[in-house]
Scaffold this active site. Structure first.
Site, PDB file in Angstrom:
ATOM      1  N   GLY A 287       3.861  -0.807  -3.124  1.00  0.00           N
ATOM      2  CA  GLY A 287       3.827  -0.817  -4.595  1.00  0.00           C
ATOM      3  C   GLY A 287       4.761   0.240  -5.165  1.00  0.00           C
TER       4      GLY A 287
ATOM      5  NE  ARG B 133       1.436  -3.792  -1.448  1.00  0.00           N
ATOM      6  CZ  ARG B 133       1.533  -3.742  -2.779  1.00  0.00           C
ATOM      7  NH1 ARG B 133       2.081  -4.752  -3.426  1.00  0.00           N
ATOM      8  NH2 ARG B 133       1.072  -2.701  -3.448  1.00  0.00           N
TER       9      ARG B 133
ATOM     10  CG  ASP C  62      -2.846   3.407   3.739  1.00  0.00           C
ATOM     11  OD1 ASP C  62      -2.692   4.628   3.554  1.00  0.00           O
ATOM     12  OD2 ASP C  62      -3.912   2.871   4.061  1.00  0.00           O
TER      13      ASP C  62
ATOM     14  CB  THR D 213       1.081   5.256  -3.295  1.00  0.00           C
ATOM     15  OG1 THR D 213      -0.094   4.640  -3.836  1.00  0.00           O
ATOM     16  CG2 THR D 213       0.667   6.455  -2.460  1.00  0.00           C
TER      17      THR D 213
ATOM     18  CG  ASP E   7      -3.367   3.295  -5.292  1.00  0.00           C
ATOM     19  OD1 ASP E   7      -3.662   3.129  -6.491  1.00  0.00           O
ATOM     20  OD2 ASP E   7      -2.927   2.392  -4.577  1.00  0.00           O
TER      21      ASP E   7
ATOM     22  CG  ASP F 183      -4.460   5.494  -1.179  1.00  0.00           C
ATOM     23  OD1 ASP F 183      -3.270   5.882  -1.225  1.00  0.00           O
ATOM     24  OD2 ASP F 183      -4.770   4.302  -1.027  1.00  0.00           O
TER      25      ASP F 183
ATOM     26  NE  ARG G  56      -6.399  -4.521  -5.247  1.00  0.00           N
ATOM     27  CZ  ARG G  56      -5.184  -4.985  -5.119  1.00  0.00           C
ATOM     28  NH1 ARG G  56      -4.578  -4.938  -3.956  1.00  0.00           N
ATOM     29  NH2 ARG G  56      -4.564  -5.495  -6.149  1.00  0.00           N
TER      30      ARG G  56
END
Lengths: 321, 321, 321, 321
Positions: free
Chosen positions: C10, C71, C102, C125, C127, C129, C171
């Site tokens: 992303g 992706r 990731d 990213t 996120d 994460d 998510r």
């Protein structure tokens, strides 16, 4: 002489700037302003506040409305309007300035007809769907909000070669979709006022695949073909190799600090509304046409929706090739 | 038939959106567009690029101008203009679309008169000081930039109970000062078009000391009383107990992503300019008056500066009480 | 020595600033950079461009990524990775800097293990994460975008006394929801990391009805209770007298000009990645911990998701009362 | 137990978010908060307001400070501080939370030493010049404001091939200049902490003339070489053929809605300050170091200015090539 003031219906950026303008120009004319809370609900509940210059300091730049707003179902009932008239009279209010849209003006018109109040409407709605004014308060801000949002989405669309279908407000009218679509350079714009030819939209997207991979389609929520999801589905069926994403901008379109233009417009119309009251004009909406403040009978403002500007349609069509 | 295209003079947000509109509508009319770099300088230096649809992708939202711009002193000389004419002819260019302001149009007018080129001007300047168009490209963005900046300054003014004198662009005209001053709720606005009565300004500030401690004074840089520093000095002399601060907004007023309105205007005028060329119209500026694209002789656009809107003056005065 | 560079997964604001930093610091180290288009897809398709300082001018402020991103499903296959290795070697590339999250790091790790390439990951990213870095590039901008959007929604919520349920990205993780929820003063924040006690959320909303009518609930899209629609439904069932509205912020969270912090972070990590390559370090993600650039084995960055900061949870809980 | 609360010194975005956090977490701890108006001035004048949860609703997103602020000269005098102590005691206040910078903390420290009050400082200043906290409240917003302004200026610089010298705040420290300069990709950054080598700056600008015509130089107002005007003069003397323009960003750097990061930081530190009071800690500033709330003796926070981060200097140098 006391003026009642309400903001009613959907909130729109610039309503506060207009409240400020009404209060300040009323003060200069020696008039007291009573602000009712939550539109007609506040009149029915006698929920109000006296508005002086100091109460409207530092609100010119704020979105929303300090008077709060609501869509009053009670006010549709004749007996409730009688109660409203009684409440207004008991407070010494003999004229009402109502900032809002269709529903707001309908209520004001009935109040005038049934109970003889002087009423003046001010067009305050992001939808721009009133006849007799070039722009409504909130419209320019909403367009800018859409444009800034789609500029961000364009970053992602470009980076991923995606097609984005962006849904904007406009149940009955494509004013927001058309101007914002033109301003973001959308590849296609779908509005309720014109019949959507999906074959043509798809062809246009096909045509763009060579020179530019990503595309933006702007859809008014009320387009007769359907909303953004329906449009995306139709595109996905045709171009199965492409990622098609949907974003519904939703309520961010209503908020935010008002744009310069909306603040200026709110100033003109707020002053214009007080001047109308002072002159004894009633049953009208004050609007801007070119650079002039005009008076339009409320029922005309409501009944005849603005037509979409043909020039705008033509130029949008030409530049989205 | 080839169209030469320049952006010239001070840059203005929306120039790129206009370049895009010219190129796209020219392509639809089967016309080639040659973009010269740095305005008239690029014509003199034969520094140019052929502009096709793909060259103007992803520029609608960018401030500045991809064609770059300059104020060309060389072009003031008759022999240089002869060289320009020669260069244009050698490239097969027979008409010129010039996006800019006063100086740009003067040059275009001379090119037409001396060498018979078809020239069409597009009003692109943040100053809004051209006659015959309601707005110039870049003006709305500049106003919004000023408004956002003063909203920030207001935070500080309020927190410290300060008087801020904010200087905005406008050497000869108060268009930016007036609209932005109205939009930020300035306590006083000083513009070149009206004689500044400093006693009155001071009295107004005095009047506000009771209800609200902070104050914003907006000054056009060309106000005949002086710039922001002079105004601040006058205030400090009178109110020695108060902190009076000066901010000159400067060049941030020229940049930034164009507002929705400027992008839409740029679209209309870019298309309008190409249509004028196609129709063989020359020696005019394309402008917007109300919702119509109009043609105004270049010399009229230049010579008669726009008068300040009396309504705007009156309402500004009323609301800054 | 040539470095391959990709942005993958992303897109995130600040990726361009990082590309610029990689190219500039590589140039200073005498290294050539080859940018592959659309992440691993560009390696497989030999779609690339040589990146020099002039190619990365004026991109520091742009959202998205000039290298585009994707992706890549093909890259999951071992034989495709062999093709990628072959392609890289044929171009003289012996190390790869991969900006992403990731999936990107998993691919890079395999490329190293199977084919001996030196690989360095950069956390890009929205996120946040990834384990081993305080922040990922794009996170701060995304949070600010959410905060600005909810500030607008708050205008409307306040004006109408509404409850808004706002769905934000996340998510598997509540990083965006927690920080943005704290920053907007949300009345409740629902994240996947903690079990949502809807009874408690409802009680909290009940408690607020007296002092403040409107409320904002922020929900991470991956909350185990459900998305914003499910949460709104639960609230509506309990408080039938209240308007409960839903807004899903969607893809605007990925775009936009990067914040100052993201640009600075991108600069640090881009320089850090090149320095890692120069030192011969491989199989690591470069991250920031406090004020230091650190190296974290790729498999650690991926496998151990960041835990939610307990302090953040505690303070969010305390202030949303 | 009653807590006195002030915001003092220059205002900073996020002060309101911090006031909100203090009031809310105090309420949860059963403590009353008395907010004094205009910092120490309000204590001396007994100008105050009791702050409850409802008084701090809807302020998290507002710039400035609802408590107003001032630099109190009176408080420098020992007898005035005795008066302050007396006033505080008469109101039952036994501890003080002071949000501000250097001067604020100096006053708090004296109040503690001379009169035994428990005092806790919270770093609230755009300058980031306090020791013992990674960031001060307001710093991130100020940086973002500078970055957005310079992005606009870059549009104009590029379009005109100009060199712009932009002056940012920082009398003694280059924190704002360094980070914002890095974030906008400035060609040179001049800060007080390092000796400015103008020959080197000029050489760098010379070097850039080939690949890129425009340039941005960011100067902290306190640079020992001089302000933006002096720097521009030096450049003009060397490069007589180039337009060199100056913009001083001035007071817009103090205002504006706080960034997400500043709001989150304000939340942490506001809660941390109340917790320190509850624990009986005194004479400290609460700061953030990495992800932890820490206590730093007030005199340490003041006396040792933060050193400029060497990594930041090195990377800035590398990327501005």
């Amino acid at each position: 002489m006391k003026i009642g003031l309400i903001t009613s219906g959907g909130d729109a950026p610039g309503m506060n700037a207009c409240v400020r303008a009404v209060v300040r120009s009323a003060a200069q004319n020696g008039l007291e302003v009573i602000g009712f809370i939550r539109g007609y609900e506040g009149i029915l509940d006698k929920d109000y506040t006296v508005l002086k210059n100091e109460n409207v300091a530092q609100i010119i730049q704020r979105g929303g409305t300090i008077l709060k707003t609501a869509r009053s179902k009670r006010f549709y009932e004749r007996e409730q309007r009688s109660l409203a008239a009684e409440n207004l009279r008991s407070l010494g209010v003999d004229s009402l300035i109502a900032i809002g849209g269709d529903g707001t003006f309908t209520g004001a018109d009935l109040l005038q007809k049934e109970h003889g109040f002087k009423v003046v409407g001010v067009p305050g709605t992001i939808d721009n769907d009133l006849f007799g004014t070039d722009y409504t308060i909130g419209y320019d801000t909403a367009i800018n909000t859409v444009v800034e949002a789609v500029d961000k989405i364009r970053d992602t669309a470009l980076s991923h070669d995606r097609i984005f279908v962006v849904e904007v407000m406009g149940r009955d009218a494509g004013f927001i979709a058309l101007r914002s679509g033109l301003a973001v350079g959308a590849e296609a714009i779908l509005v309720p006022e014109t019949k959507t030819d999906m074959g043509r939209v798809l062809k246009r997207l096909e045509g763009r695949r060579k020179s530019k991979q990503s595309a933006i389609v702007v859809v008014a929520e009320g387009d007769e073909f359907g909303g953004a999801e329906d449009v995306a589905k139709a595109i996905r069926e045709k171009y199965t190799d492409r990622e098609v994403k949907v974003t519904k901008l939703g309520h961010i379109q209503r908020g935010g600090n008002p744009s310069a233009m909306d603040r200026v417009l709110a100033g003109f119309l707020g002053v214009g509304a007080v001047e109308a009251v002072v002159k004894g004009v009633s049953g009208v909406m004050v609007g801007m046409q070119h650079k002039n403040i005009v008076h339009v009978p409320l029922k005309n403002a409501i009944k005849h929706h603005q037509d979409v500007d043909d020039n705008l349609l033509r130029i949008t069509e030409m530049l989205s090739v």
